[in-house]
Design an enzyme around this catalytic site. Structure first.
Site, PDB file in Angstrom:
ATOM      1  CB  THR A  11      -0.936  -0.026   1.233  1.00 46.02           C
ATOM      2  OG1 THR A  11      -1.885  -1.076   1.029  1.00 46.02           O
ATOM      3  CG2 THR A  11      -1.669   1.281   1.419  1.00 46.02           C
ATOM      4  CB  SER A  55       2.609  -7.904   1.436  1.00 50.11           C
ATOM      5  OG  SER A  55       1.436  -7.959   2.185  1.00 50.11           O
ATOM      6  CB  THR A  87       0.705  -3.640   6.465  1.00 46.22           C
ATOM      7  OG1 THR A  87      -0.592  -3.571   5.868  1.00 46.22           O
ATOM      8  CG2 THR A  87       1.381  -2.290   6.401  1.00 46.22           C
ATOM      9  CG  ASP A  88      -2.581  -7.247   3.707  1.00 47.33           C
ATOM     10  OD1 ASP A  88      -2.928  -6.448   4.603  1.00 47.33           O
ATOM     11  OD2 ASP A  88      -3.138  -7.309   2.592  1.00 47.33           O
TER      12      ASP A  88
END
Ligand code: ASP
Length: 326
Positions: A11, A55, A87-88
């Site tokens: 993101t 990710s 971030t996932d």
């Protein structure tokens, strides 16, 4: 002082694609241009762009190759390394990197919860804080770190605990190791580090580790023949490490063939070792050969188990490693 920045997408690096939603495509030049104050950090920032992906598309092999590249950058004189990614999966990639990272130089992961096209994107602040931490003498010797929302988390303890909040990253068992306050890196706690593991990146392609979460009234229909396809299994049990009694013999049978690690699905705290006695409890599962995962979350236990198996560890080696890491 030189800091090397690897961009991997996520993101933080997303931009619009003609009304069809944002996609990862910005590189380090765009990311750094958007950061007020970065020029004031006393470090030369060297950008190394890699293929930008969400990710969800990262792999163990790609992260292991990134760690090897970061290692070479440090050997060539870099004082620290920053990785920007989605971030996932950051709690898994940062933990994987932490297991492989042998250096004292900080290896700092960061990302963003709010993309650059909306009001109040957090990427620039996170990147600035990450660079500050990577350049900080006080952050040496802490292994891989996750720096977001001006908090410094040990990769070993951090997890993403919210889908959209900018404060999504927490370390439920320890709290953050430190903070970035008015640009100053403050480290308040220094957990002991464990020796790094040596794993060839390509070796990950030869090992599969499954994760099975115990759920209410779970009949275990996914489990038969699992050991034909996977070399290891992590069980995310209820609470302190329990599963439905009917599944206890199924997990015990699997543990005769492949290492099976017991963890808690709760998101914080440890599985127990000698408190409950029912069929399907932690003591019953230990009797059947499951390995206690202690404080390791299911995701972390899966990363550790895949590393150990990719490194060629046998059952006793897996048990010893979990005893040290949990
Ligand atoms: N889906 C995005 C990713 O992980 C989310 C993020 O970057 O925060 O790539």
């Amino acid at each position: 002082m030189r800091i090397v920045l690897y961009t991997v997408g996520g993101t933080i690096a997303m931009a619009g694609s003609g009304g069809a939603g944002v996609v990862a495509r910005l590189g380090g030049a765009e990311l750094t241009a958007a950061v007020p104050g970065l020029a004031g950090v006393d470090a030369e920032l060297v950008v190394r762009d890699t293929e930008p992906v969400p990710s969800a598309d990262l792999t163990f092999r790609r992260i292991a190759e990134l760690v090897a590249a970061a290692d070479a950058a440090v050997r060539d004189g870099a004082a620290g390394v920053v990785v920007t990614q989605g971030t996932d999966t950051l709690e898994e990639t940062a933990y994987l990197a932490d297991l492989l990272w042998q250096r004292d130089e900080p290896l700092v992961f960061t990302g963003a919860m709010r993309n650059p096209t909306i009001a109040g994107p957090d990427g620039p602040a996170n990147l600035l804080a990450a660079v500050r931490v990577a350049a900080a003498e006080v952050a040496r010797g802490l292994g891989a770190l996750a720096v977001l929302d001006d908090e410094i988390h040990a990769a070993r303890f951090v997890r993403k605990a919210h889908a959209t909040a900018t404060g999504a990253f927490v370390s439920p068992d320890t709290g953050p190791l430190g903070h970035v306050i008015e640009g100053r890196v403050r480290v308040l706690a220094r957990p002991a580090r464990l020796p790094a593991l040596a794993v060839e990146p390509a070796a990950f392609d030869r090992v599969r580790v499954a994760l099975h979460t115990a759920t209410l009234d779970d009949d275990g229909a996914l489990l038969p023949h699992l050991a034909d396809r996977y070399q290891g299994l992590v069980v995310a049990g209820y609470g302190v490490g329990h599963v439905p009694g009917a599944l206890a013999p199924v997990f015990g049978g699997l543990a005769e063939t492949i290492p099976v690690v017991l963890t808690s699905r709760t998101g914080g705290g440890s599985v127990l070792a000698h408190t409950y006695g029912a069929i399907g409890s932690e003591t019953d599962l230990a009797r059947r050969g499951l390995i206690g995962g202690g404080l390791l979350s299911p995701y972390r236990a899966r990363v550790l188990l895949r590393c150990l198996l990719a490194a060629g560890a046998e059952r006793t080696g897996v048990e010893a490693a979990f005893a040290a890491h949990r």
